[in-house]
Design a protein around this motif. Structure first.
Motif, short mmCIF file in Angstrom:
data_model
loop_
_atom_site.label_atom_id
_atom_site.label_comp_id
_atom_site.label_asym_id
_atom_site.label_seq_id
_atom_site.Cartn_x
_atom_site.Cartn_y
_atom_site.Cartn_z
N ARG A 202 24.69 -22.00 -13.76
CA ARG A 202 25.27 -22.59 -14.98
C ARG A 202 25.31 -21.61 -16.16
NH1 ARG A 202 21.68 -25.85 -12.85
NH2 ARG A 202 20.15 -25.23 -14.44
N ALA A 203 25.11 -20.33 -15.92
CA ALA A 203 25.14 -19.34 -17.00
C ALA A 203 26.57 -19.13 -17.51
CB ALA A 203 24.57 -18.00 -16.52
N ASP A 204 26.70 -18.84 -18.80
CA ASP A 204 28.00 -18.55 -19.41
C ASP A 204 28.23 -17.05 -19.40
OD1 ASP A 204 30.32 -18.34 -20.82
OD2 ASP A 204 29.57 -19.26 -22.67
N LEU A 205 29.06 -16.59 -18.45
CA LEU A 205 29.40 -15.17 -18.32
C LEU A 205 30.89 -14.96 -18.59
CD1 LEU A 205 27.27 -14.61 -15.12
CD2 LEU A 205 26.99 -13.26 -17.20
N SER A 206 31.47 -15.86 -19.35
CA SER A 206 32.91 -15.78 -19.61
C SER A 206 33.23 -14.49 -20.36
CB SER A 206 33.37 -16.98 -20.43
OG SER A 206 32.64 -17.10 -21.63
N ALA A 207 34.29 -13.81 -19.91
CA ALA A 207 34.77 -12.56 -20.51
C ALA A 207 33.74 -11.44 -20.46
CB ALA A 207 35.23 -12.78 -21.95
N ALA A 208 32.69 -11.58 -19.67
CA ALA A 208 31.68 -10.52 -19.55
C ALA A 208 32.22 -9.38 -18.69
CB ALA A 208 30.40 -11.07 -18.93
N ASP A 209 31.75 -8.17 -18.95
CA ASP A 209 32.14 -7.00 -18.16
C ASP A 209 31.06 -6.75 -17.11
OD1 ASP A 209 32.99 -4.67 -17.04
OD2 ASP A 209 33.15 -3.55 -18.93
N LEU A 210 31.35 -7.14 -15.86
CA LEU A 210 30.43 -6.97 -14.74
C LEU A 210 30.99 -5.96 -13.73
CD1 LEU A 210 29.76 -10.76 -14.51
CD2 LEU A 210 27.91 -9.12 -14.72
N SER A 211 31.83 -5.06 -14.21
CA SER A 211 32.46 -4.08 -13.32
C SER A 211 31.40 -3.26 -12.60
CB SER A 211 33.35 -3.13 -14.13
OG SER A 211 34.34 -3.84 -14.83
N TYR A 212 31.54 -3.15 -11.28
CA TYR A 212 30.66 -2.35 -10.42
C TYR A 212 29.20 -2.82 -10.46
CZ TYR A 212 34.82 0.47 -10.88
OH TYR A 212 36.12 0.87 -10.90
N ALA A 213 28.97 -4.04 -10.90
CA ALA A 213 27.61 -4.59 -10.90
C ALA A 213 27.20 -4.96 -9.49
CB ALA A 213 27.53 -5.81 -11.80
N ASN A 214 25.89 -4.95 -9.23
CA ASN A 214 25.35 -5.38 -7.94
C ASN A 214 24.86 -6.81 -8.08
OD1 ASN A 214 23.95 -5.89 -5.60
ND2 ASN A 214 22.76 -4.01 -5.62
N LEU A 215 25.62 -7.75 -7.50
CA LEU A 215 25.29 -9.17 -7.54
C LEU A 215 24.99 -9.70 -6.14
CD1 LEU A 215 28.01 -10.04 -10.14
CD2 LEU A 215 25.66 -10.78 -10.42
N ASP A 216 24.58 -8.82 -5.24
CA ASP A 216 24.30 -9.23 -3.87
C ASP A 216 23.23 -10.31 -3.85
OD1 ASP A 216 26.08 -7.32 -3.08
OD2 ASP A 216 24.60 -5.90 -2.33
N GLY A 217 23.53 -11.43 -3.17
CA GLY A 217 22.56 -12.51 -3.03
C GLY A 217 22.27 -13.27 -4.31
N ALA A 218 23.07 -13.08 -5.35
CA ALA A 218 22.82 -13.75 -6.63
C ALA A 218 23.21 -15.22 -6.57
CB ALA A 218 23.59 -13.06 -7.76
N ASP A 219 22.51 -16.06 -7.36
CA ASP A 219 22.81 -17.49 -7.47
C ASP A 219 23.67 -17.69 -8.71
OD1 ASP A 219 22.92 -20.20 -7.67
OD2 ASP A 219 20.76 -20.54 -7.80
N LEU A 220 24.98 -17.96 -8.49
CA LEU A 220 25.93 -18.15 -9.58
C LEU A 220 26.54 -19.55 -9.52
CD1 LEU A 220 27.48 -14.64 -9.17
CD2 LEU A 220 26.54 -15.43 -11.34
N ARG A 221 25.79 -20.51 -9.00
CA ARG A 221 26.31 -21.86 -8.85
C ARG A 221 26.61 -22.47 -10.23
NH1 ARG A 221 21.69 -24.61 -5.41
NH2 ARG A 221 20.49 -23.19 -6.77
N GLY A 222 27.84 -22.96 -10.36
CA GLY A 222 28.25 -23.60 -11.60
C GLY A 222 28.40 -22.65 -12.78
N ALA A 223 28.38 -21.35 -12.53
CA ALA A 223 28.48 -20.37 -13.63
C ALA A 223 29.91 -20.33 -14.18
CB ALA A 223 28.07 -18.99 -13.14
N ASN A 224 30.02 -19.98 -15.45
CA ASN A 224 31.31 -19.82 -16.11
C ASN A 224 31.66 -18.34 -16.13
OD1 ASN A 224 33.58 -19.75 -17.69
ND2 ASN A 224 32.64 -20.65 -19.50
#
Length: 290
Positions: A202-224
């Motif tokens: 449920r985190a608000d990551l709208s318009a965030a720059d996550l280019s080349y980030a490592n999100l392997d196995g991350a929990d992004l359920r319901g995230a914006n």
């Protein structure tokens, strides 16, 4: 048709992946893997690259001729994964990095000296050639030691970027496994960040720059993630159930094994990304993988 995904294991026992077939072939073509390195579909049964049949002429030629943009993006992702592999083990003691450039130079140097010795042995007694061989081995050993000394400096630099869940959002921040549920990171700069196995429900990551980030196995359920930049990011086995990806850019991202149930993908770009099943999406992939 779905592509096979391969794990790679170097002679030093370092395992990485899984990767699509063309990435294995590309790694071989640029010298990151050699014929004695091993590959596996399940991480249990291993074959050498020579035995695997992945390096047949047709595939090798195709892998060696990607367009320039593809090569640049994959090289950036490769550098990021290399950095992440060091950072993820920073708390577990010394980390060994492959001295690829040093190793290649030593091999070339060794081959040149061996050729000279063969020619010399035809004109001089055998004991002279033997003595010269000992000197060659000594030189190679010194070169390897010097190469490892240089690598140790790189290791120290990379390993200094340790996990710290208290740090504010920033490029390259290490939030491995951190709990950021319900957090607000609108427009945050998290480029090249290490967020593997992080909790962003449920985190608000709208318009965030996550280019080349490592999100392997991350929990992004319901995230914006509306309008977020995830170009070249790695989301292997991440959970995006119910997330809003509208207008986000996942170009060249790796989505192998990602959970996408109930996800909104209006206007989401998946250009040249690696899909859930290993398929590489084409340049017209908007809203879905084509």
């Amino acid at each position: 048709m779905a592509q096979h995904l391969w794990y790679a294991r170097t002679k030093k026992g370092v395992v990485s992946g899984p990767f699509p077939t063309h990435q294995i072939q590309q790694s071989f073509s640029v010298g990151e893997l050699d014929l004695r390195d091993q590959v596996s579909l399940d991480g249990q049964q291993w074959l050498t690259l020579l035995e695997s049949g992945l390096l047949d002429t047709a595939h090798t030629k195709a892998a060696a001729e990607p367009d320039d943009e593809w090569r640049k993006e994959r090289e950036k992702a490769r550098q990021r994964w290399l950095n992440d592999s060091v950072e993820a083990h920073a708390d577990n003691g010394p980390v060994t990095l492959p001295g690829i450039e040093v190793d290649l130079k030593l091999r070339r140097h060794e081959e040149e000296i061996r050729s000279m010795l063969e020619a010399e042995s035809k004109r001089r007694p055998a004991f002279v050639a033997g003595l010269a061989s000992v000197l060659v081995l000594l030189l190679v050993g010194i070169g390897v030691w010097l190469g490892q000394s240089k690598v140790s400096g790189i290791q120290a630099s990379l390993s200094s970027k340790a996990r710290n869940c208290e740090l504010a959002p920033a490029e390259g921040v290490n939030w491995t496994g951190c709990n950021k549920n319900d957090g607000t990171f609108r427009n945050a700069i998290l480029k090249n960040a290490v967020l593997a196995k992080g909790h962003f429900e449920r985190a608000d990551l709208s318009a965030a720059d996550l280019s080349y980030a490592n999100l392997d196995g991350a929990d992004l359920r319901g995230a914006n993630l509306r309008g977020a930049q995830l170009r070249g990011a790695s989301l292997v086995q991440a959970d995006l159930t119910g997330a809003d990806l509208s207008g986000a850019d996942f170009g060249f991202a790796v989505l192998t094994g990602v959970s996408l149930d109930g996800v909104r993908m209006d206007g989401t770009s998946f250009r040249q990304s690696t899909w859930v099943d290993g398929k590489v999406c084409n340049d017209q992939s908007v809203g879905s993988c084509l």
